[in-house]
Design a protein around this motif. Sequence first.
Motif, PDB file in Angstrom:
ATOM      1  N   HIS A   1      -7.199  -2.538  -1.473  1.00 16.20           N
ATOM      2  CA  HIS A   1      -6.320  -1.367  -1.600  1.00 16.20           C
ATOM      3  C   HIS A   1      -4.849  -1.748  -1.423  1.00 16.20           C
ATOM      4  O   HIS A   1      -3.960  -1.133  -2.013  1.00 16.20           O
ATOM      5  N   GLY A   2      -4.562  -2.806  -0.638  1.00 13.48           N
ATOM      6  CA  GLY A   2      -3.174  -3.220  -0.481  1.00 13.48           C
ATOM      7  C   GLY A   2      -2.593  -3.780  -1.762  1.00 13.48           C
ATOM      8  O   GLY A   2      -1.480  -3.415  -2.173  1.00 13.48           O
ATOM      9  N   ALA A   3      -3.337  -4.687  -2.407  1.00 16.23           N
ATOM     10  CA  ALA A   3      -2.856  -5.266  -3.661  1.00 16.23           C
ATOM     11  C   ALA A   3      -2.670  -4.192  -4.725  1.00 16.23           C
ATOM     12  O   ALA A   3      -1.681  -4.191  -5.467  1.00 16.23           O
ATOM     13  N   LEU A   4      -3.623  -3.267  -4.800  1.00 17.68           N
ATOM     14  CA  LEU A   4      -3.521  -2.199  -5.798  1.00 17.68           C
ATOM     15  C   LEU A   4      -2.355  -1.273  -5.494  1.00 17.68           C
ATOM     16  O   LEU A   4      -1.634  -0.840  -6.406  1.00 17.68           O
ATOM     17  N   THR A   5      -2.142  -0.954  -4.219  1.00 14.74           N
ATOM     18  CA  THR A   5      -1.013  -0.102  -3.837  1.00 14.74           C
ATOM     19  C   THR A   5       0.298  -0.757  -4.223  1.00 14.74           C
ATOM     20  O   THR A   5       1.197  -0.105  -4.776  1.00 14.74           O
ATOM     21  N   ALA A   6       0.425  -2.049  -3.933  1.00 20.11           N
ATOM     22  CA  ALA A   6       1.656  -2.751  -4.269  1.00 20.11           C
ATOM     23  C   ALA A   6       1.913  -2.732  -5.772  1.00 20.11           C
ATOM     24  O   ALA A   6       3.051  -2.536  -6.215  1.00 20.11           O
TER      25      ALA A   6
ATOM     26  N   ALA B   1      -5.808   3.316  -2.619  1.00 25.85           N
ATOM     27  CA  ALA B   1      -4.492   2.998  -3.166  1.00 25.85           C
ATOM     28  C   ALA B   1      -3.855   4.209  -3.829  1.00 25.85           C
ATOM     29  O   ALA B   1      -2.647   4.450  -3.682  1.00 25.85           O
ATOM     30  N   ASP B   2      -4.652   4.981  -4.535  1.00 26.37           N
ATOM     31  CA  ASP B   2      -4.126   6.177  -5.195  1.00 26.37           C
ATOM     32  C   ASP B   2      -3.636   7.213  -4.187  1.00 26.37           C
ATOM     33  O   ASP B   2      -2.770   8.041  -4.513  1.00 26.37           O
ATOM     34  N   ARG B   3      -4.175   7.179  -2.957  1.00 25.25           N
ATOM     35  CA  ARG B   3      -3.731   8.093  -1.911  1.00 25.25           C
ATOM     36  C   ARG B   3      -2.566   7.521  -1.108  1.00 25.25           C
ATOM     37  O   ARG B   3      -1.678   8.258  -0.664  1.00 25.25           O
ATOM     38  N   LEU B   4      -2.600   6.201  -0.892  1.00 33.17           N
ATOM     39  CA  LEU B   4      -1.571   5.580  -0.063  1.00 33.17           C
ATOM     40  C   LEU B   4      -0.248   5.435  -0.793  1.00 33.17           C
ATOM     41  O   LEU B   4       0.822   5.634  -0.196  1.00 33.17           O
ATOM     42  N   ALA B   5      -0.276   5.088  -2.067  1.00 33.51           N
ATOM     43  CA  ALA B   5       0.961   4.835  -2.802  1.00 33.51           C
ATOM     44  C   ALA B   5       1.920   6.033  -2.778  1.00 33.51           C
ATOM     45  O   ALA B   5       3.122   5.841  -2.524  1.00 33.51           O
ATOM     46  N   PRO B   6       1.454   7.268  -3.027  1.00 36.91           N
ATOM     47  CA  PRO B   6       2.400   8.386  -2.960  1.00 36.91           C
ATOM     48  C   PRO B   6       3.003   8.572  -1.573  1.00 36.91           C
ATOM     49  O   PRO B   6       4.180   8.941  -1.452  1.00 36.91           O
ATOM     50  N   PHE B   7       2.203   8.304  -0.527  1.00 38.44           N
ATOM     51  CA  PHE B   7       2.749   8.414   0.830  1.00 38.44           C
ATOM     52  C   PHE B   7       3.853   7.387   1.042  1.00 38.44           C
ATOM     53  O   PHE B   7       4.929   7.710   1.568  1.00 38.44           O
ATOM     54  N   LEU B   8       3.618   6.150   0.639  1.00 36.82           N
ATOM     55  CA  LEU B   8       4.641   5.125   0.812  1.00 36.82           C
ATOM     56  C   LEU B   8       5.879   5.437  -0.026  1.00 36.82           C
ATOM     57  O   LEU B   8       7.012   5.186   0.389  1.00 36.82           O
ATOM     58  N   ARG B   9       5.647   5.979  -1.204  1.00 37.12           N
ATOM     59  CA  ARG B   9       6.773   6.329  -2.071  1.00 37.12           C
ATOM     60  C   ARG B   9       7.642   7.415  -1.432  1.00 37.12           C
ATOM     61  O   ARG B   9       8.854   7.485  -1.701  1.00 37.12           O
TER      62      ARG B   9
END
Length: 346
Positions: A167-172, A332-340
């Motif tokens: 999930h980290g690689a995909l989020t990045a 990743a689909d959930r984490l990326a918007p939070f990080l953004r």
Amino acid sequence: MTSGRGGPGQAAAVRSAVGQVHTAGRVKDCGETLQFSWPGVYFEGRFRGTGVGVVLDCAAADYDVQVDGATVATLVTPGDTTYWITGLRDGEHAVRVVKRNDTPGETSAFGGFVAAPGGAVLRRPAPRDRQIEFIGDSITVGYGNVPHTDACDPEQVKRNTNSDVSHGALTARLLDADYQLNGFSGLGLVRNVAGIIPDITYRTYYDRALLDVDGDVWQNPGTWRPRIVVVNLGSNDFSDLTPGEPWTPDGLAVAYRTAYDEFLRELRTRYGSGTSLVAVGFDRNAEHVRKVVEARNDAGDRGVHYWFLDQAGLDFLGCDGHTSARDDRLIADRLAPFLRSLPTGW
């Protein structure tokens, strides 16, 4: 296209300089080679011609070789070799090699890319503008995340771990960021899974580039300045207590929260006030992590954020009940918007 250890470049192959390679991982520059240990370390390059050789010395880990964004080979414990991808369209190409699994007891070496006769290795790709560091255990590694039907013995865990779809690689990739996956399966902040190896913890290894070298300290070349650091540690700390362990549930909780607070302070000192620290609540550690984040916020550090890893919809079909590659995509689909949404200027 063909691939293999032999090939037209074998006789005339000259190792390219490490300066022709882009990597964001924790590596040790040894001149002709880069040494490394952490999972998910990747090397990116560019070349002109019809083929490229990948110079590796590693008998422990597996690798994916990607050309122009497509995986063209998976190398299983390749050993000391130059692995060739040939028969490509004559022209400019991008090449990427990524370490698929975690092998903390071994040091691996990468010797660069070599162009097939008539071609050339080109200037290395530019680094991405964004950087994210992921800190964690087996879930961060992508432990056994490639679903399969067989039992997960240690060798099958290795073959079915792919950190490049963690999930980290995909989020990045969703955020177009360079990344580090500093994950170590089985370890916690104060206690390891099932109480194993009580004299070490994740923090024993965090500062290292080469995990199997006692006292090793990674030398940041000055280019690693992540604006986001994601910490997901605690699943192993709160694994079931075993007979003979000195912990009580209350004592473990206090020690964990104390260590987590200390670790966040260390990260703040390392990366400064401009970096957002994201503490992940997952399973049994969630409430403890939330309390640590609240304490850091109350102490004046508003750059520490809590994110709950929601398990809804996850199938946990990876080895030993771990997340699957499908789960990693959902996370990743959930984490990326939070990080953004964090105040990074992204």
